[in-house]
Design a protein around this motif. Structure first.
Motif, PDB file in Angstrom:
ATOM      1  N   SER A   1      58.722  45.544  81.582  1.00 44.32           N
ATOM      2  CA  SER A   1      58.466  44.047  81.777  1.00 44.32           C
ATOM      3  C   SER A   1      58.071  43.658  83.328  1.00 44.32           C
ATOM      4  O   SER A   1      57.236  43.116  83.526  1.00 44.32           O
ATOM      5  N   ALA A   2      59.076  44.173  84.056  1.00 43.16           N
ATOM      6  CA  ALA A   2      58.817  44.097  85.656  1.00 43.16           C
ATOM      7  C   ALA A   2      57.560  44.677  85.916  1.00 43.16           C
ATOM      8  O   ALA A   2      56.893  44.070  86.911  1.00 43.16           O
ATOM      9  N   CYS A   3      57.320  45.706  85.503  1.00 43.38           N
ATOM     10  CA  CYS A   3      56.134  46.476  85.833  1.00 43.38           C
ATOM     11  C   CYS A   3      54.861  45.779  85.657  1.00 43.38           C
ATOM     12  O   CYS A   3      53.937  45.713  86.301  1.00 43.38           O
ATOM     13  N   TYR A   4      54.950  45.538  84.250  1.00 42.93           N
ATOM     14  CA  TYR A   4      53.711  44.521  83.461  1.00 42.93           C
ATOM     15  C   TYR A   4      53.586  43.165  84.522  1.00 42.93           C
ATOM     16  O   TYR A   4      52.385  42.958  84.723  1.00 42.93           O
ATOM     17  N   LYS A   5      54.764  42.508  84.888  1.00 37.49           N
ATOM     18  CA  LYS A   5      54.558  41.221  85.528  1.00 37.49           C
ATOM     19  C   LYS A   5      53.911  41.439  87.157  1.00 37.49           C
ATOM     20  O   LYS A   5      53.013  40.772  87.629  1.00 37.49           O
ATOM     21  N   LYS A   6      54.202  42.665  87.629  1.00 38.46           N
ATOM     22  CA  LYS A   6      53.678  42.826  88.864  1.00 38.46           C
ATOM     23  C   LYS A   6      52.177  43.445  88.753  1.00 38.46           C
ATOM     24  O   LYS A   6      51.502  42.967  89.792  1.00 38.46           O
ATOM     25  N   TYR A   7      51.985  44.152  87.909  1.00 45.76           N
ATOM     26  CA  TYR A   7      50.517  44.529  87.484  1.00 45.76           C
ATOM     27  C   TYR A   7      49.579  43.270  87.416  1.00 45.76           C
ATOM     28  O   TYR A   7      48.747  43.125  87.896  1.00 45.76           O
TER      29      TYR A   7
ATOM     30  N   GLY B   1      72.338  50.950  77.493  1.00 47.83           N
ATOM     31  CA  GLY B   1      70.938  51.593  78.283  1.00 47.83           C
ATOM     32  C   GLY B   1      69.700  51.259  77.562  1.00 47.83           C
ATOM     33  O   GLY B   1      68.459  51.594  78.118  1.00 47.83           O
ATOM     34  N   SER B   2      69.650  51.169  76.351  1.00 44.12           N
ATOM     35  CA  SER B   2      68.355  50.780  75.418  1.00 44.12           C
ATOM     36  C   SER B   2      67.888  49.163  76.362  1.00 44.12           C
ATOM     37  O   SER B   2      66.514  49.240  75.830  1.00 44.12           O
ATOM     38  N   ILE B   3      68.475  48.661  76.684  1.00 45.13           N
ATOM     39  CA  ILE B   3      68.049  47.203  77.305  1.00 45.13           C
ATOM     40  C   ILE B   3      67.230  47.557  78.577  1.00 45.13           C
ATOM     41  O   ILE B   3      66.472  46.866  78.901  1.00 45.13           O
ATOM     42  N   ALA B   4      67.876  48.609  79.371  1.00 39.63           N
ATOM     43  CA  ALA B   4      67.060  48.799  80.665  1.00 39.63           C
ATOM     44  C   ALA B   4      65.483  49.212  80.586  1.00 39.63           C
ATOM     45  O   ALA B   4      65.002  48.633  81.521  1.00 39.63           O
ATOM     46  N   LEU B   5      65.120  49.940  79.455  1.00 44.80           N
ATOM     47  CA  LEU B   5      63.745  50.366  79.556  1.00 44.80           C
ATOM     48  C   LEU B   5      62.675  49.099  79.430  1.00 44.80           C
ATOM     49  O   LEU B   5      61.791  48.836  80.132  1.00 44.80           O
ATOM     50  N   PRO B   6      63.091  48.271  78.497  1.00 43.63           N
ATOM     51  CA  PRO B   6      62.137  46.990  78.275  1.00 43.63           C
ATOM     52  C   PRO B   6      62.171  46.082  79.509  1.00 43.63           C
ATOM     53  O   PRO B   6      61.177  45.565  79.727  1.00 43.63           O
ATOM     54  N   ILE B   7      63.396  46.018  80.002  1.00 42.48           N
ATOM     55  CA  ILE B   7      63.355  44.914  81.247  1.00 42.48           C
ATOM     56  C   ILE B   7      62.440  45.743  82.372  1.00 42.48           C
ATOM     57  O   ILE B   7      61.638  45.047  83.194  1.00 42.48           O
ATOM     58  N   LEU B   8      62.616  47.043  82.575  1.00 42.60           N
ATOM     59  CA  LEU B   8      61.962  47.684  83.840  1.00 42.60           C
ATOM     60  C   LEU B   8      60.261  47.532  83.481  1.00 42.60           C
ATOM     61  O   LEU B   8      59.441  47.461  84.280  1.00 42.60           O
TER      62      LEU B   8
ATOM     63  N   GLN C   1      64.073  40.168  90.505  1.00 44.91           N
ATOM     64  CA  GLN C   1      65.286  40.203  89.559  1.00 44.91           C
ATOM     65  C   GLN C   1      65.492  40.831  88.462  1.00 44.91           C
ATOM     66  O   GLN C   1      66.357  41.221  87.985  1.00 44.91           O
ATOM     67  N   MET C   2      64.104  41.186  87.788  1.00 42.13           N
ATOM     68  CA  MET C   2      63.944  42.054  86.746  1.00 42.13           C
ATOM     69  C   MET C   2      64.354  43.416  86.994  1.00 42.13           C
ATOM     70  O   MET C   2      64.973  43.997  86.234  1.00 42.13           O
ATOM     71  N   VAL C   3      63.678  43.864  88.025  1.00 40.32           N
ATOM     72  CA  VAL C   3      63.877  45.451  88.567  1.00 40.32           C
ATOM     73  C   VAL C   3      65.618  45.404  88.834  1.00 40.32           C
ATOM     74  O   VAL C   3      66.246  46.505  88.367  1.00 40.32           O
ATOM     75  N   CYS C   4      66.250  44.687  89.293  1.00 40.06           N
ATOM     76  CA  CYS C   4      67.723  44.587  89.567  1.00 40.06           C
ATOM     77  C   CYS C   4      68.511  44.341  87.958  1.00 40.06           C
ATOM     78  O   CYS C   4      69.669  45.377  88.047  1.00 40.06           O
ATOM     79  N   ALA C   5      68.088  43.615  87.223  1.00 43.64           N
ATOM     80  CA  ALA C   5      68.753  43.650  86.045  1.00 43.64           C
ATOM     81  C   ALA C   5      68.591  45.232  85.299  1.00 43.64           C
ATOM     82  O   ALA C   5      69.364  45.664  84.522  1.00 43.64           O
ATOM     83  N   GLY C   6      67.375  45.620  85.490  1.00 42.86           N
ATOM     84  CA  GLY C   6      67.088  47.009  84.803  1.00 42.86           C
ATOM     85  C   GLY C   6      67.834  48.143  85.444  1.00 42.86           C
ATOM     86  O   GLY C   6      68.696  48.891  84.588  1.00 42.86           O
ATOM     87  N   VAL C   7      67.955  48.111  86.700  1.00 41.28           N
ATOM     88  CA  VAL C   7      68.903  49.213  87.465  1.00 41.28           C
ATOM     89  C   VAL C   7      70.288  49.062  87.156  1.00 41.28           C
ATOM     90  O   VAL C   7      70.976  49.895  87.030  1.00 41.28           O
ATOM     91  N   GLY C   8      70.633  47.737  87.228  1.00 41.36           N
ATOM     92  CA  GLY C   8      72.008  47.396  86.832  1.00 41.36           C
ATOM     93  C   GLY C   8      72.645  47.922  85.429  1.00 41.36           C
ATOM     94  O   GLY C   8      73.727  48.410  85.309  1.00 41.36           O
ATOM     95  N   ALA C   9      71.520  47.377  84.421  1.00 41.17           N
ATOM     96  CA  ALA C   9      71.583  48.005  83.239  1.00 41.17           C
ATOM     97  C   ALA C   9      72.056  49.500  83.125  1.00 41.17           C
ATOM     98  O   ALA C   9      72.816  50.048  82.384  1.00 41.17           O
TER      99      ALA C   9
END
Length: 90
Positions: free
Chosen positions: A64-70, A55-62, A27-35
């Motif tokens: 966060s998704a990477c950190y959560k997966k890690y 566009g500035s919202i997209a990078l923090p969302i992506l 869901q977080m990746v979809c939100a980031g790509v959507g942004a």
């Protein structure tokens, strides 16, 4: 005197029930790509300031998704390596 219960509900024992939002990585990746997509469309239509904000919202969302997966992967690895403390000699 008036009934002033609405002023401070904490005085009357009413506590807010805030539950943390638990989003999945997908869901977080979809939100980031959507942004990013919305930002590109806004830029194409000439709304540069709105595009920059979205566009500035997209990078923090992506990120966060990477950190959560890690964190999930490292937790699974540490759980697999840990033992119950009892070792058997075969």
């Amino acid at each position: 005197m008036e009934n002033l219960n609405f002023i401070d509900p904490l005085l009357h024992g009413i506590t807010p029930q805030n539950k943390p939002i638990n989003l999945s990585v997908k869901q977080m990746v979809c939100a980031g790509v959507g942004a990013l997509i919305v930002s590109a469309v806004l830029k194409k239509t000439g709304h540069t300031k709105a595009s920059a904000v979205v566009g500035s919202i997209a990078l923090p969302i992506l990120a966060s998704a990477c950190y959560k997966k890690y964190a999930q992967v490292t937790k699974e690895k540490s759980d697999a390596k840990s033992s119950s403390g009892i070792e058997y000699n075969h």
